[in-house]
Each structure stands twice: as structure tokens, then as C-alpha cells.
Design a protein around this motif. Structure first.
Motif, PDB file in Angstrom:
ATOM      1  N   ALA A  51      57.053 159.303  -7.385  1.00 30.51           N
ATOM      2  CA  ALA A  51      56.518 158.178  -6.608  1.00 30.51           C
ATOM      3  C   ALA A  51      55.005 158.116  -6.678  1.00 30.51           C
ATOM      4  CB  ALA A  51      56.970 158.285  -5.158  1.00 30.51           C
ATOM      5  N   VAL A  54      54.253 156.534  -9.977  1.00 29.84           N
ATOM      6  CA  VAL A  54      54.574 155.102  -9.916  1.00 29.84           C
ATOM      7  C   VAL A  54      53.530 154.365  -9.092  1.00 29.84           C
ATOM      8  CG1 VAL A  54      56.235 153.422  -9.037  1.00 29.84           C
ATOM      9  CG2 VAL A  54      57.039 155.413 -10.262  1.00 29.84           C
ATOM     10  N   GLU A  55      53.147 154.993  -7.954  1.00 26.27           N
ATOM     11  CA  GLU A  55      52.184 154.336  -7.075  1.00 26.27           C
ATOM     12  C   GLU A  55      50.861 154.102  -7.800  1.00 26.27           C
ATOM     13  OE1 GLU A  55      51.960 155.910  -3.186  1.00 26.27           O
ATOM     14  OE2 GLU A  55      50.819 154.142  -2.614  1.00 26.27           O
ATOM     15  N   VAL A  58      51.414 151.349 -10.410  1.00 25.88           N
ATOM     16  CA  VAL A  58      51.508 150.027  -9.774  1.00 25.88           C
ATOM     17  C   VAL A  58      50.129 149.586  -9.301  1.00 25.88           C
ATOM     18  CG1 VAL A  58      52.429 148.798  -7.770  1.00 25.88           C
ATOM     19  CG2 VAL A  58      53.917 150.237  -9.115  1.00 25.88           C
ATOM     20  N   TYR A 268      55.540 161.444   1.730  1.00 24.07           N
ATOM     21  CA  TYR A 268      56.444 160.824   0.756  1.00 24.07           C
ATOM     22  C   TYR A 268      57.899 161.027   1.141  1.00 24.07           C
ATOM     23  CZ  TYR A 268      52.919 159.004  -2.250  1.00 24.07           C
ATOM     24  OH  TYR A 268      51.913 158.233  -2.726  1.00 24.07           O
ATOM     25  N   MET A 307      65.252 152.858  -3.318  1.00 23.39           N
ATOM     26  CA  MET A 307      64.110 152.811  -4.227  1.00 23.39           C
ATOM     27  C   MET A 307      63.455 151.443  -4.205  1.00 23.39           C
ATOM     28  SD  MET A 307      63.489 155.620  -5.332  1.00 23.39           S
ATOM     29  CE  MET A 307      64.357 156.987  -4.643  1.00 23.39           C
ATOM     30  N   PHE A 308      64.264 150.405  -4.035  1.00 26.87           N
ATOM     31  CA  PHE A 308      63.678 149.071  -3.946  1.00 26.87           C
ATOM     32  C   PHE A 308      62.753 148.980  -2.731  1.00 26.87           C
ATOM     33  CE2 PHE A 308      63.849 144.784  -2.109  1.00 26.87           C
ATOM     34  CZ  PHE A 308      63.165 144.123  -3.109  1.00 26.87           C
ATOM     35  N   PHE A 311      59.636 150.795  -3.343  1.00 26.73           N
ATOM     36  CA  PHE A 311      58.754 150.012  -4.197  1.00 26.73           C
ATOM     37  C   PHE A 311      58.007 148.958  -3.377  1.00 26.73           C
ATOM     38  CE2 PHE A 311      58.028 146.190  -6.744  1.00 26.73           C
ATOM     39  CZ  PHE A 311      57.098 146.705  -7.620  1.00 26.73           C
ATOM     40  N   HIS A 313      57.166 149.265  -0.268  1.00 28.61           N
ATOM     41  CA  HIS A 313      56.104 150.008   0.427  1.00 28.61           C
ATOM     42  C   HIS A 313      54.864 150.114  -0.459  1.00 28.61           C
ATOM     43  CE1 HIS A 313      58.800 152.512   3.347  1.00 28.61           C
ATOM     44  NE2 HIS A 313      58.752 151.247   3.660  1.00 28.61           N
ATOM     45  N   ILE A 314      55.105 150.509  -1.719  1.00 35.37           N
ATOM     46  CA  ILE A 314      53.985 150.718  -2.641  1.00 35.37           C
ATOM     47  C   ILE A 314      53.277 149.401  -2.933  1.00 35.37           C
ATOM     48  CG2 ILE A 314      53.416 151.398  -4.994  1.00 35.37           C
ATOM     49  CD1 ILE A 314      55.634 153.458  -4.816  1.00 35.37           C
ATOM     50  N   TRP A 315      54.076 148.369  -3.149  1.00 33.66           N
ATOM     51  CA  TRP A 315      53.565 147.037  -3.445  1.00 33.66           C
ATOM     52  C   TRP A 315      52.671 146.551  -2.301  1.00 33.66           C
ATOM     53  CZ3 TRP A 315      57.638 142.525  -3.774  1.00 33.66           C
ATOM     54  CH2 TRP A 315      57.005 141.359  -4.168  1.00 33.66           C
TER      55      TRP A 315
END
Lengths: 353, 137
Positions: A51, A54-55, A58, A268, A307-308, A311, A313-315
Motif C-alpha cells: 500500500a 501504491v500510495e 498514485v 495501515y 482494496m477498492f 484505494f 482512501h489513497i485517492w
């Protein structure tokens, strides 16, 4: 033999191993439980490794840059390198601090993040233990993070830490109210606190998920839960407790090396946890959206939905600016809490008539 | 049921154990070079002034009080929410809880009107005068 009601997937595997036949059933159960805990510990650790990468990717692409590129293919090994760096970094415990509380704080914060995973219904038979008070247990144990954070902030003997800890405690306890009310909405619709029963009551297609089945009240409850859970885990736009530009790193300022990374790991782990709770309560858990797709096993659906949400959250983190403290309290008490009451009222009316 | 909670207990123990093991591992490999500067609390390079363990702004206390009231209310809501379907979704059960909520909402409205939900209670003008914010701003 172990009683059937305790038969989770880990107990099943241990029970089938002939090598362990000399053990009494209770010890087999304890062994299975320890293995389950270790599995979930590694789930958190590996999730955090992925994550974080990915974070950063992104973040990079949202800001029109590439993110980490040097270590491995497109920087996939970057977090692994960071983890090794953290392991061999000096662990500074400054003078003048309350040493016992300082050492205990990351343990408590991480311990609660791990303990939440006991009741997650990953699949039809894949749950460590389906407590009959499941969701209430989650609410109770995740609140234990507040004493952990206050201990970290108070013991550090650092002004940034103290401000961060007080802000964090005020924020977490405030947002506990909308979270609790949103959870009550889902519990009303399911008529049970057990996580597995909540998932089972949403069976038969996506229109039976609570987010859609009591439209629009289910959706309001889901939205309130999602926003308030962001605040509960100190994620942007609610990351005032660790706002870099004003209070350095909040309650984590004095921590370094591996001690610090357990706070990070817990953060996390909590991200994964709130994603999983939202999935269980409102998005049907491991249920398939349409019966046509039922050949895909439940754990895959559960993971995909979680996971969506992670995602998202990260977005959101790289889209929204940080709130001010007064805006934070306004959001909690004057927007989310009244709307949560409205949605309880609406779902109650819906179910009565 | 007791075995279910044994699971919880073991998860907590494994959490403590794994943190300790990792910290121990880190202790074996990390360097230890203590200097005077490292032992000072980090305040962006300035030497810390005064004590940190001080009395704190009481608005945190007000927030905590409001939280306790509402959290107890949520605790009362949970058993009702579980029993609601089992009572046959009847109107009496619904009305009962709504009366309870209404009484609490009077308290909520009181707190709101009194301005205890405001974080900013006063502010300073450019001339250094303190201006109290009215609750309805």
C-alpha cells in the motif's frame, strides 16, 4: 475433537495434521489461533509494504510525476528498502521522557490494530472467530488506540507530541459518535451484532446490500461511516494529529526507527480494517454482486471490495486539502451526527412500514 | 463462547510478542551513538523552554463530556437495534426509541445553541483586541 462452532479454517488445517494427534484439543485450538494471529500480522505487514508503494505511485501520477522509479521495476522494492533502513536505524529514546509509557505506547497501538482482525468474515468459512458481539467488539477494541496515542504524546515530553496526542484523542472520540450511529443503522437492518450474520443477511445480489437496500438511508449511513472512519484512523483530510506543516509529526515526533514504524504499520492496518468493516456492514462482505458471478470465491470478493475502499482512501488523500480544527469539529457534530440520526430514523420508519 | 475470546486474547499476546521480537531484532543491528543533542526533545532545532507536562485547554474536556453522553446513548441503541427485527418491526418499539432519542436531541440542541460545539470561541483582531464569537456566527 473440537466442537463444530469453533471450527474455523485454521483449526480445520491443524486438526487434519496427523503429526499433531498427541496434542489435546484445547492446545490444537491455541496453536491454530497463534497461527491465525501470525498470518494476520503478516497480512498487515505485506499490505503495508504494497500500500505504501501504491500510495506513492498514485500520489506521483495524480501530481503529474512518476513517483519512486529507481529501486526495482517502477520502484516496487522501494518500501522493502525503506523497511530495511528502518530496521537498522538508531532507536533514540531522548532524555527527560517517561520511559515506561514511551515504550508501551507503540505496543498498545499495534496490538489493537491486530486484534480487530479476529472477527473479519473474509469468506463463508473463513473467519477466526465469529463472536456474537462482533461489531461491538470492533468498536470497543479500536477505541483502545486512544490511550495508546495519549501515552505516546504525554510521555514524549515534547510539545509537538502533546498537541498531536490531544488533537488526535479529541478527534477520535468525537468521530466515534457518527461511527457508532452509522453502525447502529447496519445492525438494525441485520438484526444481529455477529459479523457473519450481518453478511448473510445481505445475500442475493447487490440490491440486497445495505448501501442499496434501504436507499437512500443505507447510502447516507455508508457515507457517514466512510467519512468518519477516515477521521478515526487519522487519514487525510483529517490528519491534523500528524500535520507535518504545523506540528512536525504529532504524537510520533520523538519516535524513531522500528518503534516509529509500528505506529505506521498500525495506521495501515487500520486502513485495511476500516475498509473491511465498511465492506462487511454495507457492501455485502464476501457476497457476489450478481449470481452469475458466483463462481468467483467469497474471499476474492471481500478482498476486492476492501482494496477498492483502500484505494479511495489513497485517492482522497491526494485530492483533498487538510481541514482546520474548527472545521473538523463542525463536520463531526453539526453535519455527520444529525444526518446519522436522520438515517436511523429513516431506516426505523422503513422497517416499521 | 469462552474459546472465542481466547482467540482475542491470543491475538493480543501475539501482537505484543511480534512487536517485541522486531524491536529486539532491530536492537541487535542498529548503531548506538548517543550525543547530547540527540537526547534533547525535538523542537525544530530550538532548545526546549519550560515544562511540557502542563495543564491543558479545557475545550478538550467539554468535547470529552459531550462524547460520553452520546456514546452512552449509542450503547443504549445497540441492544434495541438487535432486538428491533425480533420484535417484529412493530411501531411501539420504534416510537419508544424515538422518544428516547428526542429527549437526547433536546440536550444536543442545547449544547449547539450554547456554542459548546464551536471550536473557536474568540479571536484576535489585527490590533490585538480579543473578540468573543457569538454562538450564532
Amino acid at each position: 475433537m473440537i466442537q463444530a462452532e469453533y471450527y474455523n479454517i485454521f483449526v480445520k488445517i491443524i486438526d487434519q495434521l496427523a503429526v499433531l494427534d498427541f496434542l489435546p484439543p484445547v492446545w490444537k485450538f491455541i496453536l491454530a489461533s497463534v497461527i491465525a494471529a501470525l498470518v494476520f500480522f503478516h497480512v498487515i505487514a505485506i499490505f503495508a509494504l504494497v500500500a505504501i508503494w501504491v500510495e506513492r505511485k498514485v500520489a506521483g501520477h495524480i501530481q503529474d510525476r512518476l513517483g519512486p522509479m529507481e529501486t526495482g521495476w517502477h520502484g516496487v522494492l522501494q518500501t522493502l528498502a525503506d523497511a530495511i533502513k528502518l530496521l537498522i536505524k538508531e532507536d533514540i529514546i531522548a532524555g527527560g521522557i517517561d520511559r515506561r509509557l514511551f515504550v508501551l505506547a507503540p505496543v498498545i497501538v499495534f496490538m489493537t490494530a491486530l486484534a480487530v482482525f479476529v472477527v473479519f468474515p473474509v469468506g463463508e468459512n473463513f473467519i477466526v472467530s465469529d463472536l456474537n458481539i462482533g461489531i461491538l467488539y470492533i468498536v470497543a477494541i479500536s477505541t483502545l488506540v486512544v490511550p495508546g496515542i495519549i501515552m505516546a504524546g504525554w510521555s514524549s515530553n515534547n510539545k509537538w507530541s502533546l498537541f498531536g496526542a490531544m488533537r488526535s484523542a479529541a478527534q477520535i472520540v468525537s468521530y466515534e459518535v457518527p461511527v457508532g450511529l452509522a453502525i447502529v443503522c447496519a445492525v438494525m437492518a441485520a438484526g444481529s451484532l455477529s459479523m457473519q450474520t450481518i453478511v448473510e443477511s445481505q445475500a442475493g445480489g447487490f440490491w440486497n446490500w445495505f448501501i442499496f437496500s434501504k436507499f437512500p438511508f443505507g447510502f447516507i449511513a455508508f457515507f457517514i461511516y466512510f467519512v468518519a472512519s477516515l477521521a478515526e484512523i487519522n487519514r487525510t483530510p483529517f490528519d491534523l494529529p500528524e500535520a507535518e506543516s504545523e506540528i512536525v509529526a504529532g504524537y510520533m515526533t520523538e519516535y524513531s526507527g522500528m518503534r516509529w514504524s509500528f505506529f505506521f504499520l498500525a495506521e495501515y492496518g487500520n486502513m485495511l480494517a476500516v475498509g473491511a468493516i465498511a465492506t462487511t456492514l454495507f457492501l455485502g462482505g464476501w457476497q457476489t454482486p450478481i449470481s452469475l458471478l458466483s463462481f468467483i470465491p467469497g474471499p476474492v470478493w471481500f478482498t476486492a471490495k476492501t482494496m477498492f475502499l483502500v484505494f479511495v482512501h489513497i485517492w482522497l488523500r491526494w485530492t483533498l486539502p487538510r481541514l482546520r480544527v474548527d472545521q473538523l469539529m463542525y463536520m463531526c457534530w453539526k453535519v455527520l451526527t444529525p444526518f446519522a440520526f436522520v438515517s436511523i430514523f429513516g431506516i426505523g420508519l422503513w422497517m416499521t412500514f | 463462547m469462552i474459546l472465542d475470546f481466547l482467540n482475542v486474547f491470543i491475538f493480543l499476546l501475539v501482537g505484543i510478542f511480534m512487536v517485541s521480537i522486531t524491536l529486539l531484532l532491530s536492537k541487535l543491528v542498529h548503531p548506538r551513538k548517543i550525543t547530547k543533542e540527540k537526547m534533547i526533545a525535538y523542537e525544530c532545532g530550538e532548545d526546549p523552554v519550560g515544562e511540557t507536562w502542563i495543564r491543558f485547554n479545557n475545550r478538550f474536556y467539554v468535547i470529552a463530556l459531550i462524547f460520553i453522553i452520546f456514546d452512552i446513548e449509542v450503547v443504549f441503541l445497540f441492544p434495541w437495534a438487535v432486538a428491533f427485527t425480533k420484535l417484529g418491526n412493530n411501531f411501539l418499539a420504534f416510537a419508544d426509541m424515538m422518544i428516547f432519542l428526542a429527549i437526547l436531541l433536546v440536550g444536543f440542541a442545547y449544547v449547539w445553541v450554547k456554542g459548546d460545539l464551536e471550536w473557536v470561541k474568540s479571536y484576535f483582531t489585527d490590533h490585538g483586541e480579543e473578540v468573543l464569537k457569538s454562538p450564532n456566527d
